[in-house]
Design a protein around this motif. Structure first.
Motif, short mmCIF file in Angstrom:
data_model
loop_
_atom_site.label_atom_id
_atom_site.label_comp_id
_atom_site.label_asym_id
_atom_site.label_seq_id
_atom_site.Cartn_x
_atom_site.Cartn_y
_atom_site.Cartn_z
N ASP A 193 0.59 -1.15 -0.05
CA ASP A 193 0.05 0.00 0.08
C ASP A 193 0.84 1.23 -0.04
OD1 ASP A 193 -2.54 1.07 0.25
OD2 ASP A 193 -2.26 1.84 2.07
N GLN A 225 1.20 4.17 -3.08
CA GLN A 225 1.00 5.73 -2.76
C GLN A 225 2.14 6.24 -2.99
OE1 GLN A 225 -1.88 6.91 -1.79
NE2 GLN A 225 -2.94 4.90 -2.27
N ASN A 265 -8.90 7.76 -0.66
CA ASN A 265 -8.53 7.31 -2.13
C ASN A 265 -8.57 8.25 -2.98
OD1 ASN A 265 -11.50 6.97 -3.26
ND2 ASN A 265 -11.64 6.05 -1.52
N GLU A 267 -4.11 3.48 -11.08
CA GLU A 267 -4.42 2.62 -9.94
C GLU A 267 -5.51 1.40 -10.40
OE1 GLU A 267 -5.45 3.25 -5.20
OE2 GLU A 267 -6.07 4.80 -6.72
N ARG A 295 -7.29 -4.52 -3.20
CA ARG A 295 -7.67 -3.98 -1.78
C ARG A 295 -8.23 -5.26 -1.16
NH1 ARG A 295 -6.00 0.80 -0.54
NH2 ARG A 295 -5.83 2.33 -2.03
N ALA A 310 -6.71 -2.15 2.95
CA ALA A 310 -5.64 -2.07 2.79
C ALA A 310 -5.18 -2.78 1.25
CB ALA A 310 -4.56 -2.46 3.85
N LEU A 311 -4.04 -1.87 0.57
CA LEU A 311 -3.72 -2.82 -0.69
C LEU A 311 -2.82 -3.89 -0.38
CD1 LEU A 311 -4.38 -1.75 -3.46
CD2 LEU A 311 -2.02 -0.71 -3.44
N ARG A 312 -2.93 -4.86 -1.16
CA ARG A 312 -2.07 -6.04 -0.98
C ARG A 312 -1.54 -6.51 -2.43
NH1 ARG A 312 -2.61 -4.93 3.76
NH2 ARG A 312 -3.67 -6.10 5.26
#
Length: 688
Positions: free
Chosen positions: A48, A52, A333, A361, A372, A377-379
């Motif tokens: 994540d 970012q 976001n 994205e 997500r 959370a991003l994975r």
């Protein structure tokens, strides 16, 4: 032209493209983003955070969020410097910070204060808006406990009140001086009609015809040319709220004095009553607008009510954009960014930049590389983890290939009987090459790259690593591997977090691609221990809780070994500290520094249990602490284990070597590795 075509032609309408992404723009290029994200993840950042950071930095030809935020800050600074904002804002912020700090000190030392009042006061201070001007408004009416804090806050209100009163008065007075009796009468009539229309809306009885009649009569006062009452309400409420923010820091006495001066300048109490009535109607119909807060001005050019309202609207836009572009709040976001406001403040080019970042994205998610989770959370997906793991394993291979005495080692034969199947060569393979398929792959690739039969006959076939296929074998020796990685406070503080994660990912990739029959358990141990999937460990942020619970980690490792009784247990322990915590029978964690004798005894007991299960143990000691070195040496001797003290950059190589040596009957470390790469192409093949 046929009759049908003429009919279709007459029905067609064309106009400017006004919304959505550019339909003629090329698709976004993910390669640069994937490379950047991969580098950051391999450097130890969470997925994540890595995404970012890329969105913030942007690419070689793509502006990122930081550039947009910088331009927002520059425009805000420009407005502040132009309209008397910069110096006063800094003074207000200093006074506000000092007042809040003094209040926190007073709340902490005032033992006689009621707990409920203290909690409410602390909640108010903790939830102040990020804008200093809005915070001043939020604290209006707050019951200060600190005399010094109250004095600092009163200085803020005095400063804002004097400046805003002067600016508001000057602007309104100048406007009235330029007005005629007819102008004033027209304004009075327009306000009366407008209030009547708004009050109809509050009652729910207004119609579109009411609005159209109003605009036909008074439309010259509304250059925005709204098409319905809602559009008019939005525009007027935003301006009215901005004007109100100019007055919010004044005392009631100062506001009353300003209204009296305005009434005198306008020369009509009836007009002021109509303005008050209008403000009330707008606030009632649009309560969601920011009717609080203020922004002091301290530049060279003063502004009156009209120009000042416009400036405050711009500042509100810019403050909101700065927060949206920072993406620092929970659940943020890119959809949060107001594209219309961004285009209005920075131009259409900025809006295009943000749209491209949003498309990037989305494309990353759609490509199956990142996604997500349910927690937002991003994975990294398994597909992405495989790509990163292969890159790390390639680095390990290149490091190993350069070591003296290992690069040219070759062993004929295989780990078992041939199955008849072939597969692409992977790092660590010992099986013999399938020469026919390897050469065929090279020829097909060469032709696909533009080669011809004549060029192949003339120049020959040049192999690349992707061409190589090996013959599958069966009946391999299986290993049950437990990799214990220290995630304690010292690992994060001393720069060992990154090599630990890189090592785990490299070993996981090697086992999952080359030794699929082996069972790997990744166990992270800090104050307590936990078995983790590779995606969890790779995304794990640095842990700052003190404690090294080797005892708990060994309990989990031994449980893993017992689940695979027919496999060769391999225990690999990466740590930089002595055990300082253990798991008690109640399930609670005990912590003590220096290490408690019970903690040491329990850790040694579980290590001996690993030895009785047949585990080959290797310690990878990080750091130069003599006490740690003596302790680990003693533990290794108890279980006939091996100690390796690698440099951080060589940790991955050392762990992979030890694993390969242990599963082939070696003693771990470098000794067991020699000869373990019988079918591995040398470095020259990597270059193609």
């Amino acid at each position: 032209m046929s009759r049908q075509n003429r009919r279709l032609s007459r029905a067609s309408r064309y106009g400017a493209y006004v919304d959505g992404p550019d339909p003629l723009a090329p698709p976004v290029d993910l390669s640069e983003a994937l490379e950047a994200i991969g580098e950051d993840v391999m450097a130890g950042y969470s997925p994540d955070h890595a995404l970012q950071e890329f969105l913030r930095r942007g690419g070689a030809d793509q502006r990122g969020l930081d550039d947009l935020a910088r331009r927002v800050a520059e425009k805000r600074r420009e407005l502040m410097q132009k309209h008397n904002l910069d110096g006063t804002l800094a003074e207000v912020k200093e006074l506000l910070d000092r007042a809040v700090l003094e209040e926190r000190k007073q709340l902490a030392r005032d033992v006689d204060l009621d707990d409920g009042d203290r909690a409410l006061a602390e909640l108010t201070l903790d939830n102040l808006p990020p804008s200093p001007a809005a915070a001043v408004s939020e604290l209006n009416g707050y019951d200060w406990q600190s005399t010094q804090a109250r004095e600092d806050y009163e200085r803020i209100k005095d400063l804002l009140g004097r400046e805003l009163l002067d600016q508001r008065f000057a602007g309104m007075k100048n406007a009235l001086e330029n007005a005629t009796d007819a102008d004033r009468e027209a304004v009075n009539e327009m306000l009366d009609d407008l209030n009547g229309l708004l009050e109809k809306r509050q009652q729910g009885v207004d119609t579109q015809q009411d609005f159209d009649d109003f605009m036909a009569k008074h439309g010259e006062h509304f250059p925005e040319n709204p098409s319905n009452l809602d559009e008019l309400l939005d525009t007027m409420a935003q301006r009215s709220a901005a004007a109100q923010r100019m007055l919010n820091s004044m005392t009631p006495e100062q506001r009353q004095e300003l209204m009296q001066m305005s009434a005198q300048a306008f020369g009509s109490p009836q007009l002021m009553e109509a303005l008050d009535r209008l403000d009330g109607n707008l606030q009632s119909l649009r309560p969601g607008e920011d009717w609080g807060g203020s922004t002091p001005m301290d530049g060279e050019q003063g502004v009156g009510l009209g120009d000042g309202t416009g400036v405050f609207q711009d500042l509100a836009d810019l403050d909101a954009l700065a927060e949206q572009l920072a993406q620092s709040y929970r659940g943020s976001n890119l959809d949060d960014v107001d594209l219309d406001a961004l285009s209005r403040q920075l131009g259409d080019e900025a809006s295009v930049d943000l749209r491209t970042l949003k498309e990037l994205e989305k494309a990353l998610r759609d490509s199956g590389v990142v996604q997500r989770g349910t927690d937002g959370a991003l994975r990294l997906t398994p597909k992405a983890m495989r790509q990163l793991g292969k890159a790390l394993l390639r680095d390990v291979a290149e490091s190993m290939s350069g070591r003296q005495g290992q690069r040219d080692t070759r062993h004929a034969g295989a780990a078992g009987e041939r199955s008849g199947a072939t597969r692409e060569w992977a790092f660590g393979d010992t099986e013999p090459w399938d020469v026919t398929r390897t050469v065929t792959n090279a020829v097909v690739r060469t032709v696909g790259e533009g080669g011809t039969a004549a060029s192949i006959a003339r120049d020959g076939v040049r192999l690349q690593i992707g061409d190589v296929e090996v013959q599958e074998t069966e009946d391999r020796t299986q290993a049950c591997v437990a990799l214990l990685v220290d995630t304690s406070f010292s690992m994060a503080m001393d720069g060992r977090w990154v090599p630990m994660k890189r090592t785990a990912l490299a070993l996981h990739t090697l086992i999952s691609t080359r030794f699929r029959g082996d069972a790997l358990e990744l166990i992270a141990f800090g104050r307590h221990a936990e078995s983790m999937q590779i995606e969890e460990l790779t995304a794990l942020d640095a842990q700052y809780a003190k404690g090294t619970n080797l005892h708990h980690a060994l309990l989990l490792a031994n449980r893993h070994f017992r689940k695979h009784p027919n496999a060769q247990p391999v225990l690999l322990i990466v740590t930089d500290g002595e055990p300082t915590s253990h798991l008690e029978s109640s399930g609670e964690v005990f912590f003590s520094y220096p290490p408690h004798p019970v903690t040491i005894a329990l850790s040694v007991r579980e290590l001996e249990a690993s030895m009785r299960l047949g585990a080959k143990t290797t310690f990878f000691r990080l750091g130069e602490d003599p006490g740690l070195a003596r302790f680990i040496d003693q533990m290794a001797r108890k279980v006939d284990g091996t100690v390796v003290a690698p440099e951080l950059d060589d940790l991955g190589v050392a762990v992979v070597e030890s694993y390969l040596g242990s599963r082939r009957g070696g003693t771990g470390g470098g000794a067991g590795f020699d000869g373990g790469f019988g079918g591995w192409p040398g470095r020259g093949f990597w270059a193609g």
